[in-house]
Design a protein around this motif. Sequence first.
Motif, short mmCIF file in Angstrom:
data_model
loop_
_atom_site.label_atom_id
_atom_site.label_comp_id
_atom_site.label_asym_id
_atom_site.label_seq_id
_atom_site.Cartn_x
_atom_site.Cartn_y
_atom_site.Cartn_z
N GLU A 131 35.57 24.08 28.22
CA GLU A 131 36.60 24.79 28.98
C GLU A 131 37.87 24.89 28.14
N ALA A 132 38.37 26.09 27.99
CA ALA A 132 39.55 26.31 27.16
C ALA A 132 40.78 25.57 27.69
N SER A 133 40.87 25.41 29.00
CA SER A 133 42.06 24.79 29.60
C SER A 133 41.97 23.28 29.74
N LYS A 134 40.86 22.70 29.30
CA LYS A 134 40.65 21.27 29.54
C LYS A 134 40.72 20.47 28.25
N SER A 135 41.26 19.26 28.34
CA SER A 135 41.31 18.36 27.20
C SER A 135 39.92 17.82 26.91
N GLY A 136 39.80 17.17 25.76
CA GLY A 136 38.52 16.59 25.37
C GLY A 136 38.01 17.21 24.09
N CYS A 137 37.29 16.42 23.32
CA CYS A 137 36.73 16.93 22.08
C CYS A 137 35.39 17.63 22.35
N ARG A 138 34.94 18.40 21.40
CA ARG A 138 33.63 19.01 21.49
C ARG A 138 32.56 17.93 21.26
N PRO A 139 31.38 18.09 21.82
CA PRO A 139 30.34 17.06 21.66
C PRO A 139 30.04 16.70 20.21
N GLU A 140 30.06 17.69 19.33
CA GLU A 140 29.72 17.42 17.93
C GLU A 140 30.79 16.62 17.20
N ALA A 141 31.98 16.50 17.81
CA ALA A 141 33.05 15.72 17.19
C ALA A 141 32.98 14.24 17.54
N VAL A 142 32.11 13.86 18.47
CA VAL A 142 32.05 12.48 18.93
C VAL A 142 31.73 11.47 17.83
N PRO A 143 30.71 11.68 16.98
CA PRO A 143 30.38 10.65 15.98
C PRO A 143 31.54 10.28 15.06
N ALA A 144 32.27 11.28 14.55
CA ALA A 144 33.37 10.98 13.64
C ALA A 144 34.52 10.27 14.37
N LEU A 145 34.81 10.72 15.57
CA LEU A 145 35.88 10.09 16.35
C LEU A 145 35.51 8.65 16.71
N ALA A 146 34.25 8.44 17.07
CA ALA A 146 33.78 7.09 17.39
C ALA A 146 33.89 6.17 16.17
N ALA A 147 33.56 6.68 15.01
CA ALA A 147 33.65 5.87 13.79
C ALA A 147 35.09 5.46 13.52
N ALA A 148 36.03 6.38 13.77
CA ALA A 148 37.45 6.05 13.56
C ALA A 148 37.92 4.98 14.53
N ILE A 149 37.50 5.08 15.77
CA ILE A 149 37.89 4.08 16.78
C ILE A 149 37.28 2.72 16.44
N ALA A 150 36.01 2.73 16.09
CA ALA A 150 35.32 1.48 15.78
C ALA A 150 35.93 0.78 14.57
N ALA A 151 36.54 1.54 13.69
CA ALA A 151 37.13 0.96 12.47
C ALA A 151 38.54 0.43 12.70
N ALA A 152 39.12 0.70 13.87
CA ALA A 152 40.49 0.27 14.16
C ALA A 152 40.48 -1.10 14.83
N PRO A 153 41.04 -2.13 14.19
CA PRO A 153 40.95 -3.50 14.73
C PRO A 153 41.61 -3.67 16.10
N ARG A 154 42.62 -2.87 16.44
CA ARG A 154 43.32 -3.05 17.71
C ARG A 154 42.71 -2.23 18.83
N LEU A 155 41.60 -1.52 18.53
CA LEU A 155 40.92 -0.72 19.53
C LEU A 155 39.48 -1.20 19.69
N ARG A 156 38.92 -0.98 20.88
CA ARG A 156 37.53 -1.33 21.14
C ARG A 156 36.82 -0.12 21.74
N LEU A 157 35.89 0.42 21.03
CA LEU A 157 35.13 1.58 21.51
C LEU A 157 34.19 1.15 22.63
N ARG A 158 34.36 1.75 23.82
CA ARG A 158 33.52 1.39 24.97
C ARG A 158 32.58 2.50 25.42
N GLY A 159 32.87 3.77 25.06
CA GLY A 159 31.95 4.81 25.49
C GLY A 159 32.59 6.16 25.63
N LEU A 160 32.16 6.91 26.65
CA LEU A 160 32.54 8.31 26.84
C LEU A 160 33.07 8.57 28.25
#
Length: 238
Positions: A131-160
């Motif tokens: 949806e053009a008016s809605k926030s959120g990344c595209r599905p194909e962007a999830v793996p790279a974004l998840a890797a960035a979160i997982a690599a950040a010591p002050r963040l904990r990746l929990r899901g979607l």
Amino acid sequence: MSHLDATAALHAALLHIDNASRAAGRPEARLLAVSKTRDAAAIAAMAAAGQRAFGENYVQEALPKIAALRALGLEWHLIGHLQSNKADAAARAFDWVQTVDRDKLVAALARQRPAELPPLNVLIQVNIDDEASKSGCRPEAVPALAAAIAAAPRLRLRGLMAIPAPVEDRARRRAAFRAMADLFAALAARHPGVDTLSMGMSEDYVDAIEEGATMVRIGSALFGARPPKPVTQTEQTP
């Protein structure tokens, strides 16, 4: 909201969630009480009834409520769009941010999360219906974004997290939930700590649970209809 009203509403919601989870053959989904526009007294009544996790859409609206109710030890989730300039306050005040959808936000939250607090729980918001008016990344962007979160010591990746398009066609909504469940399974296979799929609201949480939601976000079914916006002087009829 009285204690009796809160207890009855919470009991009914939990019963429906339990029934839907059992019917789907899934572990019981977790309830997040959406408390945006509700005052601290209503939240306190729901907390007294046994609810511990609350979701807020706006940082500035949430901060006074979080401060007023700090002694109750509640769990606070940000479930609305987060601007980068509010990341500092969000990283300090909330336990979860469910709407991370870009690298800039990952860096800001990781940088601002205080060292004396546990890592900030993070969900990636996915714009599953594009949806053009809605926030959120595209599905194909999830793996790279998840890797960035997982690599950040002050963040904990929990899901979607997702807010599918509010279409009348129930089959389309269920298809969006199903697509999110597939995306979630793929993410959990790469990141063992992933355990939360937040989707489904008051009007469609049963469908969301049947398709794999582990957390549902319910507001009006718990607190009742939101109060109408106050009428301004220019809106009043003569």
